[in-house]
Design an enzyme around this catalytic site. Structure first.
Site, PDB file in Angstrom:
ATOM      1  N   ASN A  47      94.892   9.259  53.333  1.00 18.26           N
ATOM      2  CA  ASN A  47      95.699  10.471  53.130  1.00 18.26           C
ATOM      3  C   ASN A  47      95.583  11.381  54.344  1.00 18.26           C
ATOM      4  O   ASN A  47      94.592  11.321  55.063  1.00 18.26           O
ATOM      5  CB  ASN A  47      95.189  11.237  51.895  1.00 18.26           C
ATOM      6  CG  ASN A  47      95.517  10.513  50.611  1.00 18.26           C
ATOM      7  OD1 ASN A  47      96.609   9.999  50.443  1.00 18.26           O
ATOM      8  ND2 ASN A  47      94.566  10.470  49.693  1.00 18.26           N
ATOM      9  N   LYS A  77      91.861  20.504  43.343  1.00 16.99           N
ATOM     10  CA  LYS A  77      91.217  19.545  42.428  1.00 16.99           C
ATOM     11  C   LYS A  77      91.019  20.160  41.044  1.00 16.99           C
ATOM     12  O   LYS A  77      91.253  19.510  40.023  1.00 16.99           O
ATOM     13  CB  LYS A  77      89.853  19.115  42.990  1.00 16.99           C
ATOM     14  CG  LYS A  77      89.937  18.215  44.197  1.00 16.99           C
ATOM     15  CD  LYS A  77      90.009  16.754  43.805  1.00 16.99           C
ATOM     16  CE  LYS A  77      90.118  15.881  45.037  1.00 16.99           C
ATOM     17  NZ  LYS A  77      90.083  14.466  44.767  1.00 16.99           N
ATOM     18  N   ARG A 119      85.249  17.045  56.334  1.00 14.63           N
ATOM     19  CA  ARG A 119      86.135  15.870  56.424  1.00 14.63           C
ATOM     20  C   ARG A 119      87.245  16.030  55.393  1.00 14.63           C
ATOM     21  O   ARG A 119      87.246  15.367  54.364  1.00 14.63           O
ATOM     22  CB  ARG A 119      85.324  14.590  56.166  1.00 14.63           C
ATOM     23  CG  ARG A 119      86.061  13.312  56.508  1.00 14.63           C
ATOM     24  CD  ARG A 119      85.467  12.118  55.795  1.00 14.63           C
ATOM     25  NE  ARG A 119      85.552  12.250  54.344  1.00 14.63           N
ATOM     26  CZ  ARG A 119      86.634  11.965  53.626  1.00 14.63           C
ATOM     27  NH1 ARG A 119      87.744  11.563  54.216  1.00 14.63           N
ATOM     28  NH2 ARG A 119      86.626  12.102  52.305  1.00 14.63           N
ATOM     29  N   TYR A 161      98.546  19.014  45.380  1.00 16.10           N
ATOM     30  CA  TYR A 161      97.489  18.092  45.804  1.00 16.10           C
ATOM     31  C   TYR A 161      98.011  17.352  47.033  1.00 16.10           C
ATOM     32  O   TYR A 161      98.898  17.825  47.719  1.00 16.10           O
ATOM     33  CB  TYR A 161      97.153  17.176  44.621  1.00 16.10           C
ATOM     34  CG  TYR A 161      95.919  16.333  44.777  1.00 16.10           C
ATOM     35  CD1 TYR A 161      94.727  16.886  45.247  1.00 16.10           C
ATOM     36  CD2 TYR A 161      95.938  14.977  44.444  1.00 16.10           C
ATOM     37  CE1 TYR A 161      93.595  16.094  45.388  1.00 16.10           C
ATOM     38  CE2 TYR A 161      94.808  14.184  44.581  1.00 16.10           C
ATOM     39  CZ  TYR A 161      93.639  14.755  45.061  1.00 16.10           C
ATOM     40  OH  TYR A 161      92.517  13.984  45.201  1.00 16.10           O
ATOM     41  N   ASP A 189      83.809  12.370  44.474  1.00 15.13           N
ATOM     42  CA  ASP A 189      85.134  11.807  44.239  1.00 15.13           C
ATOM     43  C   ASP A 189      85.558  10.861  45.355  1.00 15.13           C
ATOM     44  O   ASP A 189      86.237   9.869  45.109  1.00 15.13           O
ATOM     45  CB  ASP A 189      86.159  12.934  44.082  1.00 15.13           C
ATOM     46  CG  ASP A 189      87.486  12.424  43.540  1.00 15.13           C
ATOM     47  OD1 ASP A 189      87.462  11.596  42.608  1.00 15.13           O
ATOM     48  OD2 ASP A 189      88.537  12.832  44.053  1.00 15.13           O
ATOM     49  N   ASP A 190      85.153  11.143  46.593  1.00  9.22           N
ATOM     50  CA  ASP A 190      85.539  10.296  47.720  1.00  9.22           C
ATOM     51  C   ASP A 190      84.876   8.921  47.640  1.00  9.22           C
ATOM     52  O   ASP A 190      85.478   7.915  48.021  1.00  9.22           O
ATOM     53  CB  ASP A 190      85.171  10.973  49.041  1.00  9.22           C
ATOM     54  CG  ASP A 190      85.790  12.352  49.152  1.00  9.22           C
ATOM     55  OD1 ASP A 190      87.026  12.442  49.088  1.00  9.22           O
ATOM     56  OD2 ASP A 190      85.048  13.337  49.261  1.00  9.22           O
ATOM     57  N   GLU A 240      83.069  17.078  47.330  1.00  3.01           N
ATOM     58  CA  GLU A 240      84.422  16.774  47.799  1.00  3.01           C
ATOM     59  C   GLU A 240      84.530  16.936  49.313  1.00  3.01           C
ATOM     60  O   GLU A 240      84.188  17.984  49.861  1.00  3.01           O
ATOM     61  CB  GLU A 240      85.410  17.737  47.108  1.00  3.01           C
ATOM     62  CG  GLU A 240      86.835  17.302  47.166  1.00  3.01           C
ATOM     63  CD  GLU A 240      87.100  16.018  46.409  1.00  3.01           C
ATOM     64  OE1 GLU A 240      87.809  15.163  46.966  1.00  3.01           O
ATOM     65  OE2 GLU A 240      86.620  15.855  45.283  1.00  3.01           O
ATOM     66  N   ASP A 241      84.983  15.892  49.995  1.00  4.69           N
ATOM     67  CA  ASP A 241      85.302  15.937  51.426  1.00  4.69           C
ATOM     68  C   ASP A 241      84.134  16.385  52.304  1.00  4.69           C
ATOM     69  O   ASP A 241      84.298  17.171  53.243  1.00  4.69           O
ATOM     70  CB  ASP A 241      86.541  16.808  51.671  1.00  4.69           C
ATOM     71  CG  ASP A 241      87.824  16.110  51.204  1.00  4.69           C
ATOM     72  OD1 ASP A 241      87.732  14.924  50.848  1.00  4.69           O
ATOM     73  OD2 ASP A 241      88.882  16.740  51.200  1.00  4.69           O
TER      74      ASP A 241
END
Length: 589
Positions: free
Chosen positions: A445, A208, A190, A137, A303-304, A280-281
């Site tokens: 991150n 994930k 992203r 991860y 999740d973001d 996600e992203d």
């Protein structure tokens, strides 16, 4: 024991016993009900080919096949004569992994293991979670995504591109597993703080979902990683002859919306009402719109926005024991007003509102945001994106973060900007000048994008800061004291959160479930952790933590009338533990 072939799937028949777990999804391989001593024959041909068996990652055990199994399944001569066990294999692999100097090489070795021996991969990850989590991860997965085209060996999930428009349901049916419970999907625009990586963002859903299994106990066969490829605006990738995705600029507007809508409808049609889709992203504008559009019709989670918010809120609730007061007594300043920043801010405001009965409009006034143009204030309201408008408070314009810190005098400084080195010495010293214990969270991150390092936070605050980051930092020695920085890692929340939704058969995500997850995580921080300055528990106990989070999320779902698995289990923690996948080898005879 005989096995039957059903709809192209191998389904063990265990007497007259129907194997049902986690919201009523069939346990195809007997993974949750089998013990190491229970015999499972997971293939159905009368003469099982040993060569094929050794190349099936679900069932391959390598040298751990016993003498009897080698005779029964035609493995004689295909393996060296030595018979090992899982523990020895694990010891050997950890020794081998530690020989690599570069984290990316360890990542590649772990992915190879996952494709070769699934159970050993998860056993390794569960037993060595603190050492291997940064490999599978963040931060290593970021580098893996950047180089995904060159390290790509075989598909680990589904790639759905504009070429598949009108055929997405057919594409979903190409995936060999049918009892899917969780999908993690990205469009690669992203990726962490690295920007648009297009099709190479697949490393994120894969990573994930490996954590859904290792940390949350969701069966690997129930997980499906998906990348939606609508092109990329990354010119470097478009010019790269080895790029594995569509070589075109990103589709936007109606073309993009139609593809995503077809995908969401196909997922529900193929897997049912209770399939969990984790976004996600995605870039800010799409992330908010997709969550808003589908949260009332699908079981969706971003999740973001939501996972990050839940894990940060848990850290803040835990930190109250160190800094004193209630959340309502504190003032929060964010650097970064994107999906993570506004998501965290909204959940903090909601928690304060629930605890004080004050309206949300009032509790938001304790929270200030700084974006690329400075402090988000009411005089800027006309030009702000819609998701920032709730945070535009009355104040004179302020352009620089340092000036905002001096003007607002926050007790909590949170970085979600994706820009490294922005919490400068002056900023941290200013925080320390009016706070006895300044709470500093540098959440961006990977590590290179962190707003400041742990060492900088402790050094510049004279050892008084309570610090946590998004990516891991080593312990820091300052003034004869060793500080252990916490990691506000979403991996604390989403695996247990997802397990809670699945095991209760929840049909929609409600914000109160996120608050329940935060409070459950904060409750797991011990006095021993506090003494080290930690506001998060160690990852070594993550499966137990995930079980408690799952139980609290499921309890809230039942309370809200959103759970479909009836009757409600009496002990939800024990039920969560019973639903968890175990990677221990099975005896195949």
């Amino acid at each position: 024991m005989v096995s039957a072939l059903t709809n192209g799937e191998l389904v063990p028949e265990m007497g007259d016993k129907t194997v049902v777990v986690g919201g009523g999804v069939e346990d195809v391989y007997g993974e949750d009900s089998a013990t190491e001593d229970q015999l499972v024959t997971p293939w159905t041909v009368s003469v099982a080919s040993g060569y094929t068996l050794l190349r099936d990652p679900h069932h391959n055990k390598g040298l751990a096949f016993t003498e009897k199994e080698r005779d029964a399944h035609y493995l004689r001569g295909l393996l060296p004569p030595s018979v090992s066990n899982q523990e020895l294999q694990e010891k050997k692999l950890m020794h081998n992994l530690r020989q690599y100097d570069r984290p990316l090489h360890r990542y590649t070795a772990m992915m190879d293991l996952q494709e070769r021996n699934e159970r050993l991969f998860y056993k390794l990850l569960i037993d060595n979670v603190e050492e291997l989590l940064p490999i599978v991860y963040t931060p290593t997965v970021g580098e893996a995504c950047q180089k995904y085209g060159s390290i790509f060996r075989r598909p680990q999930g589904l790639f759905i591109s504009l070429k598949e428009k009108g055929k997405i349901l057919e594409v979903l049916k190409n995936w060999p597993e049918k009892s899917i419970q969780v999908i993690v999907v990205t469009d690669g625009e992203r990726i962490l703080g690295l920007g648009d990586l297009g099709c190479q963002g697949m490393g994120i859903p894969v990573g994930k979902l490996s954590l859904y299994t290792a940390l949350g106990g969701v069966r690997p066969s129930a997980c499906l990683p998906i990348t939606i490829d609508v092109g990329t605006n990354n010119q470097k990738l478009l010019n790269d002859e080895f790029y594995i995705g569509l070589k075109q600029k990103r589709a936007t507007g109606q073309e993009y919306a139609e593809l995503l809508h077809e995908f969401m409808c196909a997922v529900k049609q193929n897997y049912g009402e209770k399939i969990l889709v984790q976004f996600e992203d995605f870039a800010n504008h799409n992330a908010f719109e997709l969550l808003e559009k589908y949260r009332t019709t699908h079981l969706v989670f971003n999740d973001d926005i939501q996972g990050t918010a839940s894990v940060v809120l848990a850290g803040l609730i835990a930190a109250l024991k160190l800094v004193g007061g209630t959340l309502a007594d504190h003032t929060f300043l964010f650097l970064g007003a994107g999906e993570a920043g506004t998501g965290i801010a909204e959940l903090i405001a909601l928690e304060i509102s629930n605890k004080t009965n004050a309206p949300l409009e009032e509790t938001r006034k304790k929270i200030w945001l700084v974006d690329s143009k400075g402090l988000v204030v009411s005089s800027r309201k006309e030009s702000l994106q819609h998701f920032k408008k709730s945070w535009a408070h009355e104040h004179e314009p302020v352009k620089e973060l340092l000036d905002a810190v001096k003007a607002i005098k926050p007790t909590v400084l949170i970085g979600t900007s994706g820009v490294g080195k922005t919490f400068t010495k002056d900023v941290v010293e200013a925080m320390a000048s009016f706070n006895k214990k300044p709470l500093i969270l540098a959440l961006s991150n990977p590590t290179s994008q962190s707003e400041c390092t742990a060492e900088e936070a402790y050094k510049w605050s004279g050892g008084r800061a309570i610090f946590a980051s998004g990516s891991p930092f080593d312990p820091v020695e300052h003034g004869r004291k060793v500080f252990v920085p916490g990691q506000a890692n979403n991996a604390y929340i989403f695996p247990g959160f997802g397990l809670g939704l699945i095991m209760s058969g929840t049909i929609r995500v409600h914000d109160d479930m996120l608050l329940a997850a935060s409070e459950a995580l904060a409750a797991q921080v011990t006095e021993e952790n506090y003494e080290k300055g930690l506001i998060y528990p160690p990852f070594s106990n993550i499966r137990n933590i995930s079980a408690h989070i799952a139980a609290k999320v499921a309890a809230k779902s039942y309370e809200l009338g959103l759970a479909s698995r009836l009757p409600r289990p009496k002990d939800l923690v024990k039920f969560a533990e019973s639903c968890m996948y175990s990677p221990v080898y099975r005896n195949y005879l």
